[in-house]
Design an enzyme around this catalytic site. Structure first.
Site, short mmCIF file in Angstrom:
data_model
loop_
_atom_site.label_atom_id
_atom_site.label_comp_id
_atom_site.label_asym_id
_atom_site.label_seq_id
_atom_site.Cartn_x
_atom_site.Cartn_y
_atom_site.Cartn_z
N SER A 62 0.76 -0.99 0.12
CA SER A 62 -0.09 0.06 -0.05
C SER A 62 0.98 1.45 -0.06
O SER A 62 1.79 1.48 0.88
CB SER A 62 -0.87 -0.01 1.28
OG SER A 62 -1.55 1.30 1.57
N HIS A 81 -1.30 -1.35 -4.41
CA HIS A 81 -2.44 -0.86 -3.72
C HIS A 81 -2.49 0.82 -3.57
O HIS A 81 -1.45 1.21 -2.89
CB HIS A 81 -2.71 -1.60 -2.37
CG HIS A 81 -4.06 -1.42 -1.92
ND1 HIS A 81 -5.28 -1.92 -2.26
CD2 HIS A 81 -4.40 -0.57 -0.84
CE1 HIS A 81 -6.12 -1.66 -1.34
NE2 HIS A 81 -5.52 -0.77 -0.46
N ASP A 140 -4.25 3.84 -2.15
CA ASP A 140 -5.51 4.15 -1.38
C ASP A 140 -5.66 5.44 -1.61
O ASP A 140 -4.95 6.71 -1.58
CB ASP A 140 -5.02 4.05 0.03
CG ASP A 140 -5.16 2.73 0.49
OD1 ASP A 140 -5.95 1.95 0.46
OD2 ASP A 140 -3.60 2.25 1.07
N MET A 146 -8.32 8.66 -0.40
CA MET A 146 -8.87 9.11 0.91
C MET A 146 -9.34 10.52 0.51
O MET A 146 -8.53 11.59 0.11
CB MET A 146 -8.09 8.80 1.94
CG MET A 146 -7.85 7.67 2.27
SD MET A 146 -6.96 7.42 4.06
CE MET A 146 -6.41 5.67 3.83
N HIS A 159 -8.18 1.63 -4.38
CA HIS A 159 -9.13 1.55 -3.41
C HIS A 159 -9.58 2.81 -3.05
O HIS A 159 -9.13 3.68 -2.43
CB HIS A 159 -8.37 1.00 -2.19
CG HIS A 159 -9.25 0.90 -0.93
ND1 HIS A 159 -8.80 0.40 0.29
CD2 HIS A 159 -10.38 0.90 -0.68
CE1 HIS A 159 -9.73 0.36 1.20
NE2 HIS A 159 -10.82 0.79 0.59
N MET A 219 -11.70 5.46 -1.21
CA MET A 219 -12.42 5.91 0.14
C MET A 219 -13.07 7.30 0.15
O MET A 219 -12.58 8.14 0.75
CB MET A 219 -11.50 5.56 1.35
CG MET A 219 -11.08 4.00 1.39
SD MET A 219 -9.71 4.01 2.63
CE MET A 219 -8.69 3.90 1.31
N MET A 233 -11.68 -5.42 4.86
CA MET A 233 -11.04 -4.52 5.43
C MET A 233 -10.72 -5.05 7.03
O MET A 233 -11.76 -5.69 7.63
CB MET A 233 -11.66 -3.05 5.83
CG MET A 233 -11.92 -2.35 4.53
SD MET A 233 -10.57 -1.75 3.67
CE MET A 233 -9.34 -1.07 5.00
N ASP A 282 -7.13 -6.08 3.75
CA ASP A 282 -6.42 -4.81 4.02
C ASP A 282 -6.56 -4.09 5.29
O ASP A 282 -7.57 -3.95 5.68
CB ASP A 282 -7.00 -4.01 2.91
CG ASP A 282 -6.35 -2.56 2.86
OD1 ASP A 282 -5.54 -2.41 3.34
OD2 ASP A 282 -6.89 -1.59 2.21
C1 DX5 Z 1 -6.43 1.75 5.35
C2 DX5 Z 1 -5.97 1.48 3.66
C3 DX5 Z 1 -5.10 0.40 3.93
C4 DX5 Z 1 -3.68 0.78 4.72
C5 DX5 Z 1 -2.96 -0.35 5.12
O1 DX5 Z 1 -7.46 2.75 5.11
O2 DX5 Z 1 -7.14 0.97 3.12
O3 DX5 Z 1 -4.56 0.05 2.47
O4 DX5 Z 1 -2.67 1.57 3.88
O5 DX5 Z 1 -1.95 -0.04 5.96
P1 DX5 Z 1 -1.22 -1.14 6.88
O6 DX5 Z 1 -0.79 -2.50 6.06
O7 DX5 Z 1 -0.33 -0.13 7.54
O8 DX5 Z 1 -2.43 -1.22 7.93
ZN ZN Z 2 -6.68 0.18 1.17
#
Ligand code: DX5
Ligand code: ZN
Length: 219
Positions: A8, A33, A35, A37, A67, A69, A138, A176
Protein backbone atom coordinates in the site's frame (compact mmCIF):
# COMPACT_ATOMS: atom_id res chain seq x y z
CA UNK A 1 -5.17 -18.64 -7.23
CA UNK A 2 -1.59 -17.56 -6.79
CA UNK A 3 -1.03 -15.45 -3.70
CA UNK A 4 -0.52 -11.77 -4.49
CA UNK A 5 1.30 -9.25 -2.28
CA UNK A 6 0.06 -5.67 -2.70
CA UNK A 7 2.15 -2.97 -1.01
CA UNK A 8 0.00 0.00 0.00
CA UNK A 9 1.46 3.32 -1.12
CA UNK A 10 -0.10 4.97 1.93
CA UNK A 11 3.08 4.09 3.84
CA UNK A 12 5.49 5.03 1.03
CA UNK A 13 7.66 8.16 0.86
CA UNK A 14 5.51 10.48 -1.25
CA UNK A 15 8.44 12.73 -2.11
CA UNK A 16 9.79 9.89 -4.26
CA UNK A 17 6.70 7.91 -5.13
CA UNK A 18 7.77 6.62 -8.55
CA UNK A 19 11.00 5.22 -7.11
CA UNK A 20 9.11 3.61 -4.25
CA UNK A 21 6.79 1.84 -6.71
CA UNK A 22 9.71 0.61 -8.82
CA UNK A 23 11.57 -0.58 -5.74
CA UNK A 24 8.69 -2.63 -4.27
CA UNK A 25 7.91 -4.14 -7.67
CA UNK A 26 11.58 -5.11 -8.09
CA UNK A 27 11.48 -6.47 -4.55
CA UNK A 28 8.81 -8.98 -5.61
CA UNK A 29 5.41 -7.30 -5.20
CA UNK A 30 2.63 -8.45 -7.54
CA UNK A 31 0.62 -5.23 -7.75
CA UNK A 32 0.34 -1.82 -6.10
CA UNK A 33 -2.48 -0.85 -3.73
CA UNK A 34 -3.40 2.83 -4.24
CA UNK A 35 -5.43 4.27 -1.33
CA UNK A 36 -7.60 7.27 -2.17
CA UNK A 37 -9.05 9.23 0.79
CA UNK A 38 -11.17 12.37 0.77
CA UNK A 39 -11.48 13.67 4.36
CA UNK A 40 -15.22 12.99 4.11
CA UNK A 41 -15.87 9.28 3.74
CA UNK A 42 -12.75 8.74 5.88
CA UNK A 43 -10.96 11.27 8.11
CA UNK A 44 -7.79 11.49 6.02
CA UNK A 45 -6.70 12.94 2.70
CA UNK A 46 -4.34 11.28 0.23
CA UNK A 47 -3.95 11.32 -3.54
CA UNK A 48 -6.16 11.42 -6.60
CA UNK A 49 -6.16 10.50 -10.29
CA UNK A 50 -3.47 13.06 -11.21
CA UNK A 51 -0.93 11.14 -9.16
CA UNK A 52 -1.87 7.82 -10.74
CA UNK A 53 -1.67 9.40 -14.18
CA UNK A 54 1.78 10.78 -13.51
CA UNK A 55 3.02 7.37 -12.33
CA UNK A 56 1.73 5.91 -15.61
CA UNK A 57 3.39 8.68 -17.58
CA UNK A 58 6.65 7.89 -15.79
CA UNK A 59 6.44 4.40 -17.30
CA UNK A 60 5.04 2.46 -14.36
CA UNK A 61 3.03 -0.35 -15.90
CA UNK A 62 2.26 -2.70 -13.00
CA UNK A 63 -1.27 -3.60 -11.91
CA UNK A 64 -2.77 -0.63 -10.07
CA UNK A 65 -5.34 -1.66 -7.46
CA UNK A 66 -7.24 1.53 -6.63
CA UNK A 67 -9.11 1.54 -3.30
CA UNK A 68 -11.58 4.43 -3.29
CA UNK A 69 -12.50 5.80 0.14
CA UNK A 70 -14.40 8.80 -1.19
CA UNK A 71 -18.03 9.85 -1.09
CA UNK A 72 -19.76 10.39 -3.43
CA UNK A 73 -17.63 8.03 -5.48
CA UNK A 74 -19.23 7.99 -8.94
CA UNK A 75 -17.86 11.17 -10.41
CA UNK A 76 -14.26 10.13 -9.77
CA UNK A 77 -14.51 6.73 -11.46
CA UNK A 78 -14.11 8.10 -14.98
CA UNK A 79 -11.03 10.02 -13.88
CA UNK A 80 -9.42 6.90 -12.42
CA UNK A 81 -10.27 4.88 -15.53
CA UNK A 82 -8.62 7.52 -17.69
CA UNK A 83 -5.63 7.70 -15.36
CA UNK A 84 -4.91 3.99 -15.84
CA UNK A 85 -6.48 2.07 -12.95
CA UNK A 86 -6.70 -1.69 -13.48
CA UNK A 87 -8.86 -2.53 -10.47
CA UNK A 88 -11.24 -0.02 -8.86
CA UNK A 89 -12.82 -0.97 -5.53
CA UNK A 90 -15.66 0.90 -3.84
CA UNK A 91 -17.40 0.76 -0.48
CA UNK A 92 -21.18 0.16 -0.65
CA UNK A 93 -21.63 3.10 1.75
CA UNK A 94 -19.99 5.49 -0.71
CA UNK A 95 -22.64 5.24 -3.43
CA UNK A 96 -26.42 5.40 -3.55
CA UNK A 97 -26.53 2.81 -6.33
CA UNK A 98 -23.85 0.17 -5.93
CA UNK A 99 -25.02 -1.90 -8.89
CA UNK A 100 -24.70 1.09 -11.20
CA UNK A 101 -21.29 2.04 -9.82
CA UNK A 102 -19.83 -1.46 -10.26
CA UNK A 103 -21.30 -1.68 -13.76
CA UNK A 104 -19.73 1.65 -14.73
CA UNK A 105 -16.29 0.38 -13.66
CA UNK A 106 -16.70 -2.74 -15.83
CA UNK A 107 -17.99 -0.74 -18.78
CA UNK A 108 -15.01 1.58 -18.44
CA UNK A 109 -12.66 -1.37 -18.92
CA UNK A 110 -11.41 -1.95 -15.37
CA UNK A 111 -12.05 -4.73 -12.86
CA UNK A 112 -14.68 -3.81 -10.25
CA UNK A 113 -14.14 -4.55 -6.57
CA UNK A 114 -16.38 -4.26 -3.51
CA UNK A 115 -15.01 -3.37 -0.06
CA UNK A 116 -16.39 -4.48 3.31
CA UNK A 117 -15.71 -2.45 6.44
CA UNK A 118 -15.59 -4.34 9.74
CA UNK A 119 -19.27 -3.46 10.35
CA UNK A 120 -20.57 -3.89 6.78
CA UNK A 121 -22.68 -7.06 6.41
CA UNK A 122 -21.20 -9.57 3.96
CA UNK A 123 -24.70 -10.38 2.69
CA UNK A 124 -24.45 -7.34 0.36
CA UNK A 125 -22.08 -9.50 -1.68
CA UNK A 126 -24.91 -11.86 -2.62
CA UNK A 127 -26.59 -9.06 -4.55
CA UNK A 128 -23.58 -8.08 -6.68
CA UNK A 129 -21.27 -11.09 -6.84
CA UNK A 130 -21.80 -11.44 -10.59
CA UNK A 131 -20.48 -7.91 -11.09
CA UNK A 132 -17.16 -8.03 -9.22
CA UNK A 133 -13.66 -9.38 -9.86
CA UNK A 134 -12.40 -8.59 -6.36
CA UNK A 135 -13.75 -8.65 -2.82
CA UNK A 136 -11.77 -6.59 -0.33
CA UNK A 137 -12.27 -7.26 3.37
CA UNK A 138 -11.04 -4.45 5.63
CA UNK A 139 -9.27 -5.73 8.73
CA UNK A 140 -9.09 -2.18 10.15
CA UNK A 141 -11.48 0.74 9.91
CA UNK A 142 -10.46 2.61 6.77
CA UNK A 143 -8.58 5.88 6.96
CA UNK A 144 -5.11 5.22 8.34
CA UNK A 145 -2.14 2.93 7.95
CA UNK A 146 -0.43 1.27 10.87
CA UNK A 147 -3.57 0.17 12.77
CA UNK A 148 -4.00 -3.18 14.51
CA UNK A 149 -5.59 -6.13 12.73
CA UNK A 150 -9.23 -6.72 13.79
CA UNK A 151 -9.60 -10.44 14.47
CA UNK A 152 -13.29 -10.68 13.50
CA UNK A 153 -12.28 -9.94 9.91
CA UNK A 154 -11.17 -13.60 9.71
CA UNK A 155 -14.80 -14.67 10.09
CA UNK A 156 -15.81 -12.22 7.38
CA UNK A 157 -13.06 -13.51 5.09
CA UNK A 158 -14.32 -17.06 5.52
CA UNK A 159 -17.88 -15.95 4.75
CA UNK A 160 -16.67 -14.16 1.62
CA UNK A 161 -14.63 -17.23 0.59
CA UNK A 162 -17.72 -19.46 0.82
CA UNK A 163 -19.69 -17.09 -1.40
CA UNK A 164 -16.88 -16.75 -3.96
CA UNK A 165 -16.43 -20.52 -4.18
CA UNK A 166 -20.18 -21.02 -4.56
CA UNK A 167 -20.27 -18.46 -7.38
CA UNK A 168 -17.67 -20.38 -9.41
CA UNK A 169 -16.28 -17.05 -10.64
CA UNK A 170 -12.53 -16.23 -10.52
CA UNK A 171 -12.88 -13.49 -7.90
CA UNK A 172 -9.86 -12.42 -5.88
CA UNK A 173 -10.27 -12.11 -2.10
CA UNK A 174 -8.12 -9.34 -0.67
CA UNK A 175 -7.43 -8.43 2.94
CA UNK A 176 -6.38 -4.90 3.91
CA UNK A 177 -5.20 -3.53 7.25
CA UNK A 178 -2.64 -4.57 9.83
CA UNK A 179 -1.22 -7.43 7.75
CA UNK A 180 2.25 -8.52 8.93
CA UNK A 181 4.51 -11.56 8.74
CA UNK A 182 2.94 -12.80 11.97
CA UNK A 183 -0.71 -12.87 10.83
CA UNK A 184 -0.70 -13.21 7.02
CA UNK A 185 -0.95 -16.99 7.29
CA UNK A 186 -4.15 -16.79 9.31
CA UNK A 187 -5.69 -14.52 6.67
CA UNK A 188 -4.74 -17.02 3.97
CA UNK A 189 -6.17 -19.90 5.99
CA UNK A 190 -9.45 -17.94 6.24
CA UNK A 191 -9.52 -17.67 2.45
CA UNK A 192 -7.61 -14.56 1.36
CA UNK A 193 -5.41 -14.76 -1.75
CA UNK A 194 -4.37 -11.10 -2.05
CA UNK A 195 -2.66 -9.29 0.82
CA UNK A 196 -2.29 -5.54 1.23
CA UNK A 197 0.59 -4.47 3.43
CA UNK A 198 1.56 -0.85 3.96
CA UNK A 199 3.57 -0.23 7.09
CA UNK A 200 4.86 -3.82 7.22
CA UNK A 201 6.65 -3.33 3.88
CA UNK A 202 7.43 0.38 3.62
CA UNK A 203 8.19 0.64 7.33
CA UNK A 204 10.86 -2.05 7.03
CA UNK A 205 14.27 -1.10 5.75
CA UNK A 206 14.31 -4.12 3.46
CA UNK A 207 11.45 -4.40 0.94
CA UNK A 208 12.69 -7.61 -0.71
CA UNK A 209 13.37 -9.28 2.64
CA UNK A 210 9.93 -8.37 4.00
CA UNK A 211 8.07 -9.48 0.87
CA UNK A 212 10.02 -12.76 0.94
CA UNK A 213 9.15 -13.22 4.61
CA UNK A 214 5.45 -12.58 3.88
CA UNK A 215 5.59 -15.17 1.09
CA UNK A 216 7.37 -17.75 3.16
CA UNK A 217 4.76 -17.36 5.92
CA UNK A 218 2.20 -18.32 3.26
CA UNK A 219 4.01 -21.51 2.20
C1 DX5 B 1 -6.48 1.86 5.30
C2 DX5 B 1 -5.95 1.51 3.92
C3 DX5 B 1 -4.91 0.46 3.93
C4 DX5 B 1 -3.65 0.83 4.68
C5 DX5 B 1 -3.01 -0.42 5.18
O1 DX5 B 1 -7.61 2.63 5.17
O2 DX5 B 1 -7.01 1.04 3.12
O3 DX5 B 1 -4.60 0.05 2.60
O4 DX5 B 1 -2.72 1.50 3.88
O5 DX5 B 1 -1.90 -0.05 5.94
P1 DX5 B 1 -1.25 -1.05 7.00
O6 DX5 B 1 -0.79 -2.25 6.24
O7 DX5 B 1 -0.17 -0.26 7.58
O8 DX5 B 1 -2.35 -1.41 7.97
ZN1 ZN C 1 -6.59 0.14 1.17
Amino acid sequence: MKHWIAPSLLAADFSRLGDEVRQVMEAGADLIHFDVMDNHYVPNLTVGPLVLESLRRAGIDCIMDVHLMVKPVDRLIGDFLAAGADIISVHPESTEHLHRTLTSIREGGASPGIVFNPATPITVLDEVIDLVDLVLVMSVNPGFGGQSFIESSLTKLAAARDRIDASGRPIRLEIDGGIKVGNIRRAADAGADTFVAGSAIFGSGDYAGTIAALRSALE
